[in-house]
Enzyme design. Structure first.
Site, PDB file in Angstrom:
ATOM      1  N   ASN A   7      -3.100 -10.560  25.707  1.00 26.56           N
ATOM      2  CA  ASN A   7      -3.836  -9.460  25.267  1.00 26.56           C
ATOM      3  C   ASN A   7      -5.485  -9.630  26.512  1.00 26.56           C
ATOM      4  OD1 ASN A   7      -6.498  -8.333  23.866  1.00 26.56           O
ATOM      5  ND2 ASN A   7      -6.433 -10.386  22.209  1.00 26.56           N
ATOM      6  N   LYS A  14      -5.452 -13.175  27.065  1.00 25.11           N
ATOM      7  CA  LYS A  14      -4.974 -13.977  27.055  1.00 25.11           C
ATOM      8  C   LYS A  14      -3.781 -14.213  26.157  1.00 25.11           C
ATOM      9  CE  LYS A  14      -9.523 -14.111  24.033  1.00 25.11           C
ATOM     10  NZ  LYS A  14      -9.744 -13.565  23.245  1.00 25.11           N
ATOM     11  N   ARG A  90      -0.852  -5.835  23.110  1.00 23.62           N
ATOM     12  CA  ARG A  90      -2.074  -5.877  22.021  1.00 23.62           C
ATOM     13  C   ARG A  90      -2.933  -4.336  22.770  1.00 23.62           C
ATOM     14  NH1 ARG A  90      -8.174  -7.396  21.083  1.00 23.62           N
ATOM     15  NH2 ARG A  90      -9.185  -6.368  19.482  1.00 23.62           N
ATOM     16  N   HIS A 179      -8.190  -3.907  14.379  1.00 22.65           N
ATOM     17  CA  HIS A 179      -8.513  -5.720  12.934  1.00 22.65           C
ATOM     18  C   HIS A 179      -6.471  -4.580  12.180  1.00 22.65           C
ATOM     19  CE1 HIS A 179     -12.398  -6.521  13.127  1.00 22.65           C
ATOM     20  NE2 HIS A 179     -12.017  -6.894  14.317  1.00 22.65           N
ATOM     21  N   LEU A 208     -13.305 -11.061   8.591  1.00 19.49           N
ATOM     22  CA  LEU A 208     -14.978 -11.044   8.880  1.00 19.49           C
ATOM     23  C   LEU A 208     -15.191 -11.852  10.239  1.00 19.49           C
ATOM     24  CD1 LEU A 208     -16.682 -11.492   5.642  1.00 19.49           C
ATOM     25  CD2 LEU A 208     -15.647  -9.517   6.737  1.00 19.49           C
ATOM     26  N   ARG A 240     -23.495  -4.760  16.557  1.00 19.97           N
ATOM     27  CA  ARG A 240     -22.757  -4.065  16.758  1.00 19.97           C
ATOM     28  C   ARG A 240     -23.216  -3.639  15.154  1.00 19.97           C
ATOM     29  NH1 ARG A 240     -16.795  -4.392  16.215  1.00 19.97           N
ATOM     30  NH2 ARG A 240     -16.555  -5.369  18.355  1.00 19.97           N
ATOM     31  N   ASP A 282     -24.327 -15.164  16.439  1.00 20.56           N
ATOM     32  CA  ASP A 282     -22.887 -16.333  15.929  1.00 20.56           C
ATOM     33  C   ASP A 282     -23.925 -16.532  14.583  1.00 20.56           C
ATOM     34  OD1 ASP A 282     -21.982 -18.812  15.391  1.00 20.56           O
ATOM     35  OD2 ASP A 282     -21.169 -18.581  17.587  1.00 20.56           O
ATOM     36  N   ILE A 331     -15.894 -15.474  10.735  1.00 23.78           N
ATOM     37  CA  ILE A 331     -16.942 -15.827   9.605  1.00 23.78           C
ATOM     38  C   ILE A 331     -15.694 -16.159   7.925  1.00 23.78           C
ATOM     39  CG2 ILE A 331     -18.532 -14.768   8.545  1.00 23.78           C
ATOM     40  CD1 ILE A 331     -18.860 -13.556  10.943  1.00 23.78           C
ATOM     41  N   ASN A 334     -14.557 -18.700   7.824  1.00 26.51           N
ATOM     42  CA  ASN A 334     -15.676 -20.522   7.689  1.00 26.51           C
ATOM     43  C   ASN A 334     -16.723 -20.857   6.951  1.00 26.51           C
ATOM     44  OD1 ASN A 334     -13.460 -22.350  10.147  1.00 26.51           O
ATOM     45  ND2 ASN A 334     -14.114 -20.570  10.841  1.00 26.51           N
ATOM     46  N   GLU A 385      -3.105 -12.238  14.716  1.00 25.95           N
ATOM     47  CA  GLU A 385      -2.817 -11.477  15.036  1.00 25.95           C
ATOM     48  C   GLU A 385      -1.836 -11.407  15.730  1.00 25.95           C
ATOM     49  OE1 GLU A 385      -6.700  -8.869  15.373  1.00 25.95           O
ATOM     50  OE2 GLU A 385      -7.127 -10.917  15.202  1.00 25.95           O
TER      51      GLU A 385
END
Ligand code: AMP
Length: 400
Positions: A7, A14, A90, A179, A208, A240, A282, A331, A334, A385
């Protein structure tokens, strides 16, 4: 059978090496600050993490470093590069040029060059990463796996914008979504977990994270998704704006003397929950600030949860009902408060949360959090992913 998943970002790369027999991650890590001073190399394998400051002037050097570590006699996980059977890359945006995972060939790379400006921050970086891998592993099959791929099953009335049709035809302006690998993965995992055939389920998947998107999945196929031509559309996100009336953006631009690209930069980087709260993008910081009485942090959280809820309602309508709602990503996996707020007062749809199960949800595994009398299953599912990219790579390169 081992697949390397790459990626590439403009200054990062990554990677994960996955053993496809067990679908276990053998090694993974990240090359950060490529082309910038104090580049950082992270490698995790055998339960150990190695972090080194190494010169990485370009992606070629980064790929070499990754391959050297993977084959290192002490911390490596393979004895030679020939053990890597395929590489999955990716890619964020496909336009209409690629509707499915595609082998890396001179022809597909030419097409990749042509659609570079669809995702100016991401696609050029992917090309650099692919070229770097090709120069180190010229004989290893490589596959392009697109974030947009899962969404090509949307019907025309869902993906079209109400613009001059000639502009759709000329520039391929339409909803592509993002996604896709995550939505596909969690929808399949939900079916597997519930011991049902995905073909028999109506699922709303809520990815999310720093970027967020919601997707309606009917019988395993995407029928609508909240992101649009780019990942700017949909719910408000970390930085965004999400959906906005374009006249409002033009008004701000005129008042603040911003060019079109400055306005786009503003909408992508300075809005969302960061812009509203003035605290952070965050959600952990937002929760802390909100519990200390910060009104704007509370407002940003409420706007986000309300945005998610509205898409759930819209997609329940698009699907003519819903069997399963899935939460995933940073999100979604968690933040129990966001999940609770997003699902408030949806009992008319048969959606009822068990608040205790929601707040004590274990990390890193699938959890079922609806109450006993809920008609709709509510699942928290860790996304993966990279595994989808590796699976698609095997299929497309006809490996195994
Ligand atoms: P992702 O883009 O999927 O990596 O998600 C990143 C976002 O997830 C972060 O910006 C945080 O807002 C959020 N996040 C991660 N861990 C938590 C947590 N424990 N509680 C609330 N939010 C979290």
């Amino acid at each position: 059978m081992k697949i390397l998943v790459i990626n590439s970002g403009s200054s990062s790369l990554k990677y994960q090496l996955i053993d496809m027999e067990t679908e276990r991650v053998l090694a993974k890590g990240n090359c950060e600050r490529i082309g910038i001073a104090h580049s950082n190399f992270i490698y995790k394998a055998h339960g150990r993490t190695i972090e080194q400051e190494v010169e990485m002037p370009n992606h070629n050097v980064a790929v070499k470093l990754v391959l050297n570590k993977l084959t290192d006699s002490e911390i490596g996980v393979i004895s030679s590069m020939s053990e890597i059977d395929g590489v999955g890359h990716r890619v964020v945006a496909s336009g209409e040029a690629f509707k499915k995972p595609t082998l890396v060939t001179p022809e597909s790379m030419k097409l990749m060059e042509e659609i570079k400006d669809l995702a100016p921050l991401h696609n050029p970086a992917a090309i650099v990463g692919i070229k770097a891998c090709l120069s180190e592993m010229p004989n290893t099959p490589m596959v392009l796996v697109f974030d947009t791929g899962f969404h090509f099953t949307m019907p025309d009335y869902a993906y079209m914008y109400a613009i001059d049709y000639a502009h759709y035809e000329k520039y391929h302006i339409r909803r592509y979504g993002a996604h896709g690998t995550s939505h596909k993965f969690v929808a399949q995992e939900a079916a597997k977990y519930l011991k049902k055939d995905v073909k028999d389920l109506k699922i709303i998947t809520c990815h999310l994270g720093n970027g967020s998107s919601i997707t309606a999945v009917n019988g395993g196929r995407c029928i609508d998704t909240s992101m649009g031509f780019t990942p700017l559309a949909g719910v408000p996100m970390g930085t965004r704006s999400g959906d906005i009336d374009y006249s409002a953006a033009e008004y701000i631009a005129k008042k603040e003397n911003m060019t079109v690209s400055e306005t786009l930069n503003y909408l992508n980087k300075k809005c969302g929950v960061l812009g509203v709260s003035g605290v952070s993008s965050d959600f952990r910081d937002l929760s802390d600030a909100a519990s200390n009485g910060n009104y704007r942090a509370e407002l940003a959280l409420n706007m986000f949860a309300y945005g998610v809820k509205k898409y759930i309602g819209a997609y329940a309508a698009a699907l003519n009902g819903v069997d399963v709602i899935v939460f995933t990503a940073g999100i979604g996996e968690n933040d129990d408060v966001v999940r609770r707020k997003s699902l408030q007062n949806l009992d008319y749809l048969g959606v009822k949360l068990d608040e205790r199960k929601n707040s004590s949800c274990p990390r890193g595994e699938i959890a079922e959090i609806q109450s006993a009398d809920s008609k709709v299953k509510i699942l928290v599912i860790p996304t993966n992913e990279e595994l989808v990219i590796a699976r698609e790579t095997m299929l497309e390169a006809k490996l195994g």
